[in-house]
Design an enzyme around this catalytic site. Sequence first.
Site, PDB file in Angstrom:
ATOM      1  N   SER A 147       0.841  -1.195   0.000  1.00 46.73           N
ATOM      2  CA  SER A 147       0.000   0.000   0.000  1.00 46.73           C
ATOM      3  C   SER A 147       0.878   1.247   0.000  1.00 46.73           C
ATOM      4  CB  SER A 147      -0.894  -0.011   1.242  1.00 46.73           C
ATOM      5  OG  SER A 147      -1.439   1.259   1.509  1.00 46.73           O
ATOM      6  N   TYR A 160      -1.250  -0.757  10.497  1.00 44.03           N
ATOM      7  CA  TYR A 160      -1.475  -1.225   9.130  1.00 44.03           C
ATOM      8  C   TYR A 160      -0.369  -0.726   8.201  1.00 44.03           C
ATOM      9  CZ  TYR A 160      -3.436  -1.470   4.439  1.00 44.03           C
ATOM     10  OH  TYR A 160      -3.609  -1.697   3.097  1.00 44.03           O
TER      11      TYR A 160
END
Length: 268
Positions: A147, A160
């Site tokens: 990501s 995350y």
Amino acid sequence: MILQPDFHSRYGPWAVIAGASEGIGQQYAHVLAERGFNLVTLARRLEPLEKDAELIRRRHRVEVKPCSVDLAADNLAELTAEACAGLEIGLLIYNACYSVIGEFLDIAETDHHKMLDVNCRAPVIMTRTLAPAMIERGRGGVILMSSMSGFQGTAMVANYAATKAWNINLAQGLWEEFRPHGVDVLACVAGATSTPGFEGNTPQDKRSKAFPMAPDLVAREGLKALGKRPLHITGRINRAVDVMGHLMTRRQRTRFFSNATRGIYGDN
């Protein structure tokens, strides 16, 4: 008919997709089926996997083996080996992730642990389970989805983002280790993507602020980049944002992306 026979001969005949029930993982399955790949699709929910498997079989006349697997399970190595027993796996795509958005101390400890298990521990176990046979054959590929948040610390997704940075570094290290053995590894970095998870977590009036990509475009870019480089950022906007980020100090970059995340999710 096998489209792109060179790609199929290098990474086929079977591909494993972890996190294939929706979004990017589901699109990887459809794109690979277009190219004549047989598929092992993994996720916790079996019903959507089976429904999609029927559609793929009808459209592309390939074999699909959907398997319900908890990627946070202690015995994931055994579950992976069982799902792939007797199959010549030439490609592993680890797309699954677990994410909870919120202030770090407000997120339950169990959720923090699950992010580590699903996002970090599981790709190690699955790669460690499936890569030896690829190396022995002298061909194969691994794609670890990451990501844009993995390029810097970001408030509200601190853990995350850290797991996604971990995936980038893991993939790049494996790219160098596996390359002499004919096995390609790619860290495929996606930004916001129009998946059910994104749409479920993001207020409708704020989705456009994240410039989400279509999941099939992310999957196609990832497959196109495999074997060419250790890291690929999908989407022109995401690549432009990354270039802009490199013009900032680490402090500026962290604050910029943290403010952007708070602007979308801070009131939820």
